[in-house]
Design a protein around this motif. Sequence first.
Motif, short mmCIF file in Angstrom:
data_model
loop_
_atom_site.label_atom_id
_atom_site.label_comp_id
_atom_site.label_asym_id
_atom_site.label_seq_id
_atom_site.Cartn_x
_atom_site.Cartn_y
_atom_site.Cartn_z
N ASN A 1 31.17 39.78 44.90
CA ASN A 1 30.48 39.26 43.42
C ASN A 1 31.41 39.65 42.55
O ASN A 1 31.18 39.29 41.56
CB ASN A 1 29.44 40.61 43.38
CG ASN A 1 30.03 41.95 43.60
OD1 ASN A 1 30.64 42.13 44.34
ND2 ASN A 1 29.51 42.89 42.74
N ILE A 2 32.76 40.02 42.93
CA ILE A 2 33.85 40.11 41.87
C ILE A 2 35.16 39.17 42.17
O ILE A 2 35.48 38.51 41.35
CB ILE A 2 34.44 41.80 42.02
CG1 ILE A 2 32.97 42.71 41.46
CG2 ILE A 2 35.40 41.92 41.00
CD1 ILE A 2 33.40 44.00 41.83
N PHE A 3 35.46 39.46 43.51
CA PHE A 3 36.46 38.53 43.71
C PHE A 3 36.57 38.44 45.17
O PHE A 3 36.44 39.36 46.15
CB PHE A 3 37.88 39.18 43.45
CG PHE A 3 39.03 38.28 43.59
CD1 PHE A 3 39.38 37.46 42.50
CD2 PHE A 3 39.73 38.11 44.93
CE1 PHE A 3 40.44 36.37 42.81
CE2 PHE A 3 40.90 37.44 45.03
CZ PHE A 3 41.29 36.54 44.05
N ARG A 4 36.64 37.34 45.77
CA ARG A 4 36.66 36.80 47.27
C ARG A 4 38.07 36.42 47.51
O ARG A 4 38.47 35.13 47.12
CB ARG A 4 35.67 35.77 47.66
CG ARG A 4 35.54 35.77 49.10
CD ARG A 4 34.33 34.66 49.47
NE ARG A 4 32.96 34.86 48.98
CZ ARG A 4 32.34 35.95 49.83
NH1 ARG A 4 32.86 36.30 51.02
NH2 ARG A 4 31.03 36.33 49.48
N GLY A 5 38.78 37.04 48.33
CA GLY A 5 40.07 36.71 48.63
C GLY A 5 40.40 35.26 49.09
O GLY A 5 41.17 34.56 48.70
N LEU A 6 39.39 34.77 50.17
CA LEU A 6 39.38 33.56 50.74
C LEU A 6 39.33 32.23 49.69
O LEU A 6 40.16 31.37 49.69
CB LEU A 6 38.66 33.31 51.90
CG LEU A 6 38.81 32.32 52.84
CD1 LEU A 6 40.09 32.42 53.50
CD2 LEU A 6 37.51 32.09 53.97
N GLN A 7 38.44 32.59 48.77
CA GLN A 7 38.37 31.39 47.61
C GLN A 7 39.52 31.68 46.69
O GLN A 7 40.26 30.53 46.44
CB GLN A 7 37.29 31.73 46.79
CG GLN A 7 35.92 31.57 47.72
CD GLN A 7 34.68 31.69 46.74
OE1 GLN A 7 34.68 32.43 45.59
NE2 GLN A 7 33.44 31.61 47.43
N GLY A 8 40.08 32.83 46.48
CA GLY A 8 41.29 32.88 45.71
C GLY A 8 42.66 32.21 46.42
O GLY A 8 43.46 31.37 45.93
N SER A 9 42.73 32.27 47.79
CA SER A 9 43.72 31.55 48.46
C SER A 9 43.46 30.23 48.34
O SER A 9 44.53 29.20 48.12
CB SER A 9 43.68 32.01 49.85
OG SER A 9 44.49 31.58 50.74
N ALA A 10 42.36 29.66 48.71
CA ALA A 10 42.04 28.36 48.47
C ALA A 10 42.34 27.66 47.33
O ALA A 10 42.65 26.60 47.26
CB ALA A 10 40.36 28.17 48.90
N GLN A 11 42.25 28.45 46.33
CA GLN A 11 42.75 27.88 44.74
C GLN A 11 44.19 28.03 44.39
O GLN A 11 44.80 27.85 43.39
CB GLN A 11 42.08 28.50 43.73
CG GLN A 11 40.68 28.38 43.77
CD GLN A 11 39.48 29.29 42.76
OE1 GLN A 11 40.11 29.92 42.13
NE2 GLN A 11 38.21 29.18 42.96
N GLY A 12 45.02 28.19 45.49
CA GLY A 12 46.49 28.35 45.36
C GLY A 12 47.22 29.76 45.39
O GLY A 12 48.30 29.85 45.20
N MET A 13 46.31 30.70 45.34
CA MET A 13 46.84 32.13 45.17
C MET A 13 47.44 32.49 46.73
O MET A 13 46.73 32.04 47.68
CB MET A 13 45.82 33.27 44.86
CG MET A 13 46.37 34.50 44.63
SD MET A 13 44.97 35.76 44.07
CE MET A 13 44.92 35.03 42.43
N GLU A 14 48.53 33.23 46.70
CA GLU A 14 49.07 33.70 48.03
C GLU A 14 48.04 34.36 48.66
O GLU A 14 47.33 35.63 48.37
CB GLU A 14 50.31 34.54 48.11
CG GLU A 14 51.08 34.85 49.09
CD GLU A 14 50.59 36.01 49.93
OE1 GLU A 14 50.80 35.94 50.95
OE2 GLU A 14 50.53 36.82 49.22
#
Length: 245
Positions: free
Chosen positions: A63-76
């Motif tokens: 609900n706040i931040f999902r690591g896998l989605q952040g990674s998919a958007q280019g974040m390490e």
Amino acid sequence: MQVSGETPAKPSYSRVLLKISGEALMGDQGYGLHPPTVQRIAAEVKSVHDMGVEICMVIGGGNIFRGLQGSAQGMERTTADYMGMLATVMNALAMQSALEELGVFTRVISAIPMDQVCEPYLRRRAVRHLEKKRVCIFAAGTGNPYFTTDTAATLRANEMACEAIFKGTKVDGVYDSDPMLNPDAKRYETVSYDDCLAKHLKVMDASAIALARDNDLPIIVFSLDEPGGFRGILAGQGTYTTVKD
């Protein structure tokens, strides 16, 4: 219905872990925490705690931040996963506040040390909290990237010698297809760990299912939106699916 003077039925389990997603805390919002929803879930937990059941919890952070989605958007990926772990701490603190408003003593225990806001994870201390009837909310996953909160929940449930994992979802069990999309979807009363893996039933991720299977730890999937559902299952009622051998 309980008759006056009748002894309440003994709960099915004496120590359990409740796993819920972060999305469960945001209610109808698209993001963040919805205080009335957090309070409702806290009341469900209290109702089971009042039965004498020892309760652990693991709450996701989606609900706040999902690591896998952040990674998919280019974040390490490692950085993104640590950010997701911090989101689970925020959710755990919100649930602790809601439970303590209801008079339930609660400890947030983090796999990433942050002594000013919660306790570090020490297995023996956590077990002692449970023995003293405190709810333990395990936060920050396993403390390692590349592991989901499903895996963290299964790991902690085994370490705490829980008798079952209760996975609260939006549906009342495990289905052979998505019941939101397919009105003819079939619900399983019981399903094996191996079938969950082979049929990709999405109960939990593969690592969590395998860890539960290897330690003979049943997973009970039920609807978190059903009022009294958590307590009802422990009293031998309700609709749910049990994942076991």
